[in-house]
Structures are given as C-alpha cells and as structure tokens.
Design a protein around this motif. Structure first.
Motif, PDB file in Angstrom:
ATOM      1  N   ILE A 192       0.827  -1.207   0.000  1.00 19.93           N
ATOM      2  CA  ILE A 192       0.000   0.000   0.000  1.00 19.93           C
ATOM      3  C   ILE A 192       0.862   1.258   0.000  1.00 19.93           C
ATOM      4  N   ARG A 193       1.940   1.276   0.786  1.00 22.10           N
ATOM      5  CA  ARG A 193       2.773   2.474   0.832  1.00 22.10           C
ATOM      6  C   ARG A 193       3.576   2.672  -0.450  1.00 22.10           C
ATOM      7  N   MET A 194       3.678   1.642  -1.274  1.00 24.58           N
ATOM      8  CA  MET A 194       4.336   1.828  -2.567  1.00 24.58           C
ATOM      9  C   MET A 194       3.516   2.730  -3.491  1.00 24.58           C
ATOM     10  N   VAL A 195       2.245   2.946  -3.149  1.00 20.37           N
ATOM     11  CA  VAL A 195       1.419   3.874  -3.931  1.00 20.37           C
ATOM     12  C   VAL A 195       2.045   5.267  -3.895  1.00 20.37           C
ATOM     13  N   ASP A 196       2.560   5.685  -2.728  1.00 18.03           N
ATOM     14  CA  ASP A 196       3.228   6.988  -2.617  1.00 18.03           C
ATOM     15  C   ASP A 196       4.424   7.044  -3.572  1.00 18.03           C
ATOM     16  N   PHE A 197       5.205   5.985  -3.583  1.00 23.54           N
ATOM     17  CA  PHE A 197       6.387   5.897  -4.445  1.00 23.54           C
ATOM     18  C   PHE A 197       5.981   5.983  -5.919  1.00 23.54           C
ATOM     19  N   ILE A 198       4.930   5.269  -6.281  1.00 29.10           N
ATOM     20  CA  ILE A 198       4.442   5.277  -7.661  1.00 29.10           C
ATOM     21  C   ILE A 198       3.952   6.662  -8.050  1.00 29.10           C
ATOM     22  N   LEU A 199       3.299   7.351  -7.116  1.00 30.87           N
ATOM     23  CA  LEU A 199       2.853   8.727  -7.387  1.00 30.87           C
ATOM     24  C   LEU A 199       4.040   9.633  -7.714  1.00 30.87           C
ATOM     25  N   GLY A 200       5.148   9.432  -6.999  1.00 30.59           N
ATOM     26  CA  GLY A 200       6.354  10.206  -7.294  1.00 30.59           C
ATOM     27  C   GLY A 200       6.887   9.921  -8.686  1.00 30.59           C
ATOM     28  N   MET A 201       6.871   8.651  -9.076  1.00 26.94           N
ATOM     29  CA  MET A 201       7.305   8.277 -10.427  1.00 26.94           C
ATOM     30  C   MET A 201       6.395   8.915 -11.476  1.00 26.94           C
ATOM     31  N   TRP A 202       5.086   8.833 -11.237  1.00 27.68           N
ATOM     32  CA  TRP A 202       4.128   9.416 -12.181  1.00 27.68           C
ATOM     33  C   TRP A 202       4.315  10.921 -12.286  1.00 27.68           C
ATOM     34  N   LEU A 203       4.565  11.586 -11.140  1.00 27.15           N
ATOM     35  CA  LEU A 203       4.761  13.032 -11.134  1.00 27.15           C
ATOM     36  C   LEU A 203       5.937  13.420 -12.020  1.00 27.15           C
ATOM     37  N   CYS A 204       7.029  12.683 -11.906  1.00 24.73           N
ATOM     38  CA  CYS A 204       8.212  12.980 -12.729  1.00 24.73           C
ATOM     39  C   CYS A 204       7.891  12.804 -14.210  1.00 24.73           C
ATOM     40  N   LYS A 205       7.176  11.745 -14.535  1.00 20.32           N
ATOM     41  CA  LYS A 205       6.797  11.497 -15.926  1.00 20.32           C
ATOM     42  C   LYS A 205       5.854  12.591 -16.432  1.00 20.32           C
ATOM     43  N   PHE A 206       4.958  13.043 -15.565  1.00 19.28           N
ATOM     44  CA  PHE A 206       3.964  14.049 -15.956  1.00 19.28           C
ATOM     45  C   PHE A 206       4.612  15.408 -16.244  1.00 19.28           C
ATOM     46  N   VAL A 207       5.576  15.799 -15.411  1.00 19.92           N
ATOM     47  CA  VAL A 207       6.180  17.138 -15.572  1.00 19.92           C
ATOM     48  C   VAL A 207       7.410  17.119 -16.468  1.00 19.92           C
ATOM     49  N   LYS A 208       7.801  15.938 -16.948  1.00 18.12           N
ATOM     50  CA  LYS A 208       9.004  15.806 -17.761  1.00 18.12           C
ATOM     51  C   LYS A 208       8.960  16.735 -18.978  1.00 18.12           C
ATOM     52  N   ASN A 209      10.035  17.506 -19.117  1.00 19.79           N
ATOM     53  CA  ASN A 209      10.215  18.426 -20.262  1.00 19.79           C
ATOM     54  C   ASN A 209       9.190  19.552 -20.320  1.00 19.79           C
ATOM     55  N   LYS A 210       8.361  19.695 -19.290  1.00 16.64           N
ATOM     56  CA  LYS A 210       7.414  20.818 -19.258  1.00 16.64           C
ATOM     57  C   LYS A 210       8.106  22.060 -18.699  1.00 16.64           C
ATOM     58  N   VAL A 211       7.965  23.156 -19.388  1.00 14.35           N
ATOM     59  CA  VAL A 211       8.549  24.427 -18.950  1.00 14.35           C
ATOM     60  C   VAL A 211       7.463  25.228 -18.233  1.00 14.35           C
ATOM     61  N   ILE A 212       7.701  25.504 -16.951  1.00 16.29           N
ATOM     62  CA  ILE A 212       6.711  26.227 -16.148  1.00 16.29           C
ATOM     63  C   ILE A 212       7.201  27.644 -15.922  1.00 16.29           C
ATOM     64  N   ASP A 213       6.363  28.603 -16.230  1.00 15.81           N
ATOM     65  CA  ASP A 213       6.688  30.008 -15.993  1.00 15.81           C
ATOM     66  C   ASP A 213       7.033  30.219 -14.518  1.00 15.81           C
ATOM     67  N   THR A 214       8.039  31.049 -14.253  1.00 11.40           N
ATOM     68  CA  THR A 214       8.521  31.264 -12.884  1.00 11.40           C
ATOM     69  C   THR A 214       7.417  31.749 -11.958  1.00 11.40           C
ATOM     70  N   ARG A 215       6.588  32.666 -12.441  1.00 18.33           N
ATOM     71  CA  ARG A 215       5.509  33.183 -11.594  1.00 18.33           C
ATOM     72  C   ARG A 215       4.480  32.099 -11.284  1.00 18.33           C
ATOM     73  N   VAL A 216       4.146  31.314 -12.290  1.00 20.41           N
ATOM     74  CA  VAL A 216       3.207  30.209 -12.086  1.00 20.41           C
ATOM     75  C   VAL A 216       3.803  29.193 -11.119  1.00 20.41           C
ATOM     76  N   SER A 217       5.090  28.893 -11.317  1.00 19.61           N
ATOM     77  CA  SER A 217       5.779  27.939 -10.453  1.00 19.61           C
ATOM     78  C   SER A 217       5.778  28.408  -9.006  1.00 19.61           C
ATOM     79  N   CYS A 218       6.047  29.697  -8.809  1.00 24.95           N
ATOM     80  CA  CYS A 218       6.066  30.266  -7.458  1.00 24.95           C
ATOM     81  C   CYS A 218       4.686  30.167  -6.807  1.00 24.95           C
ATOM     82  N   CYS A 219       3.654  30.470  -7.573  1.00 25.13           N
ATOM     83  CA  CYS A 219       2.284  30.393  -7.054  1.00 25.13           C
ATOM     84  C   CYS A 219       1.920  28.957  -6.669  1.00 25.13           C
TER      85      CYS A 219
END
Length: 292
Positions: A177-204
């Motif tokens: 069950i706790r591996m779900v947290d780990f998998i979420l981290g993997m998914w997050l990296c895949k989701f944001v990969k190569n995405k450029v986030i504006d500094t102001r948006v990132s700060c918010c």
C-alpha cells in the motif's frame, strides 16, 4: 539530486523528528510524521524516475546493479541503528521481534511488534526496498495510460474497507500500500518531464503547496483517519516537489544555501538515528532522576 530539494528534505525529516519527541515527554506531533513519511516516499519515486526513467524506457535498465547500489548505500547505516536499538532494550523477546527487520521485510508482516521491531522507523526502508525490487513492475503501472487512475481507485476502495483498528498495520506501514506513494512520485516525474513552467506560475504553485501542507497539518485530527496518514498530504507534495527547482531568484538563493545543502545530505542519518538518540537520552535522564 536537485539542489533546491535539499532544504525540503531537511524540513520534512525534521517534521518526522518532531513527531517522535513524545519519547521525551513532549506532545505527540503525529501529523509531522505522516507528512514527512509521505513526502520521502513520493520524492524517492520522483528521483528514481528522474535518474532511471530513460533506461527503463529504452530497456537498458540493470536491475541487479540498481539494487546493489542502493542497498549498499542504506544497509550499513541501517544495521548500525538496528544494533543500537536492540542493545538499548536488553530483552530477548524484543530481539526476536527485531529479526525480520534485519532482512528489511518487516513492513510485510502486519504485527505491531514486528513492523516496529528493532529500529522502529526502519519500516520505511522496508517499503523502499520493496519498491526497488519491484521497480520494473511499478514502471509499467506508471507507463500505462490509465495505470495511475486505476491504482488510485483501487487504493480508495481498499481504504474504504479497512477498519479503523487495522489502519496502522494494513494502511500506514503495509509495503504494497505504501508503494502507492512511491508510484505517485514516479508518475509526477513522468507528468512534468520536459514541461517548462513560468517562474511566476511555479512560485504560485509552490506557495499553494506550502499552504495546503500547513492546512492539512493544522486540521489533521479533524480529517478521516483513513485519509490523513498519507493521501491528505499528496496534493501539497505533488505541488511542492516539481516547482522547487524553478522559483524566483531570491527564494532560489535561499534554498541553495550551503547549510541547507549539507543538512539535506544527512537526512538518512538523521532519520535512522534520531529515535535511538531520543531513547538513549530518555534512559540517561531517568537514570539521574529527572522527569521528562
């Protein structure tokens, strides 16, 4: 390691440390431990995907080398902390309960005396090792288009049917069950990969994540028990981690301070030895007749 994440690692390990000050007689800060553990599982998955995502994708991943590298990194420190914890107890029964943790399998055994046997906090490493062992399988879940959605639906159903008395054994420390947290981290990296986030948006988004984390901790005891030990902290963690590396210059300089980088490098040592240190301090204080 992304340098801006070091300060976050230190902050969250200190939340875990504060949650165990109850050993010394302070009020139990349960929310600190739960939020810190969730953060470290998610960031472990995130960094694993960041560093090994390409080789997993291209089928060039050496599972054996990966396991040996990571187990060699954690096991000597773990064993030392385990030995210190066992010696502090002077009890044959506690020693027997601590034996499964030597193999880092204690989080698979839903018995309180076993999953918290030896150095109690090492159950975290038991889950982490399980995630490392199953990494190719976890990657397939992340790669699947509906994998993460299906996983979260199954997690929700599982939480719904778990009785409140079983939350600790079957939800908080149970490795699958706790591996779900780990998998979420993997998914997050895949989701944001190569995405450029504006500094102001990132700060918010970063500030929103911090606010969500503070609110979650503040209202922790008003939240349903099945949710609060992990899931309540996921939204804030998923906002904080990917935005920490693209903050405004002033805040970025603060997060790159040498002291934070150094402290962040010792989070494993702090995590593994703080409970043992508190237990030793408690024994010393009691021996000299002080009241904690």
């Amino acid at each position: 390691m992304i340098i801006q994440l070091q300060v976050l690692r230190f902050i969250f390990v200190m939340l875990i440390v504060c949650s165990h000050l109850s050993i010394l007689g302070f009020p139990h800060f349960e929310a600190g431990g739960d939020s810190g553990v969730a953060f470290f599982f998610v960031i472990s998955g995130y960094l694993t995907m960041l560093h090994y995502g390409k080789v997993l994708e291209h089928g060039e991943f050496s599972h054996k080398d990966y396991l040996l590298k990571h187990i060699r990194k954690i096991y000597p420190l773990f064993f030392l902390s385990w030995l210190m914890a066992v010696l502090l107890k002077h009890n044959v029964q506690d020693f027997l309960y601590a034996l499964p943790s030597l193999l880092l399998i204690q989080s698979w055994i839903p018995l309180h005396d076993i999953y918290f046997g030896g150095n109690a906090v090492a159950w975290f490493l038991s889950v982490l090792v399980a995630a490392w062992l199953l990494l190719p399988v976890l990657y397939e879940i992340v790669r699947c288009k509906w994998g993460i959605v299906t996983l979260l639906l199954l997690y929700s159903l599982y939480c719904y049917f778990i009785s409140e008395d079983d939350i600790n054994a079957w939800l908080y420390v149970f490795a699958p069950i706790r591996m779900v947290d780990f998998i979420l981290g993997m998914w997050l990296c895949k989701f944001v990969k190569n995405k450029v986030i504006d500094t102001r948006v990132s700060c918010c988004l970063f500030l929103l994540g911090i606010i969500c984390m503070i609110v979650s901790i503040w209202f922790y005891y008003d939240i349903e028990p099945h949710v609060r030990n992990a899931a309540i902290f996921w939204p804030s963690i998923l906002l904080i981690i990917p935005t920490a590396s693209s903050l405004p210059l002033m805040l970025d300089k603060v997060m790159k301070q040498r002291c934070f980088v150094i402290l962040g490098n010792y989070t494993l040592e702090i995590f593994l030895f703080h409970v043992v240190a508190f237990q030793m301090l408690a024994i010393i204080v009691r021996h000299y007749g002080f009241i904690l």
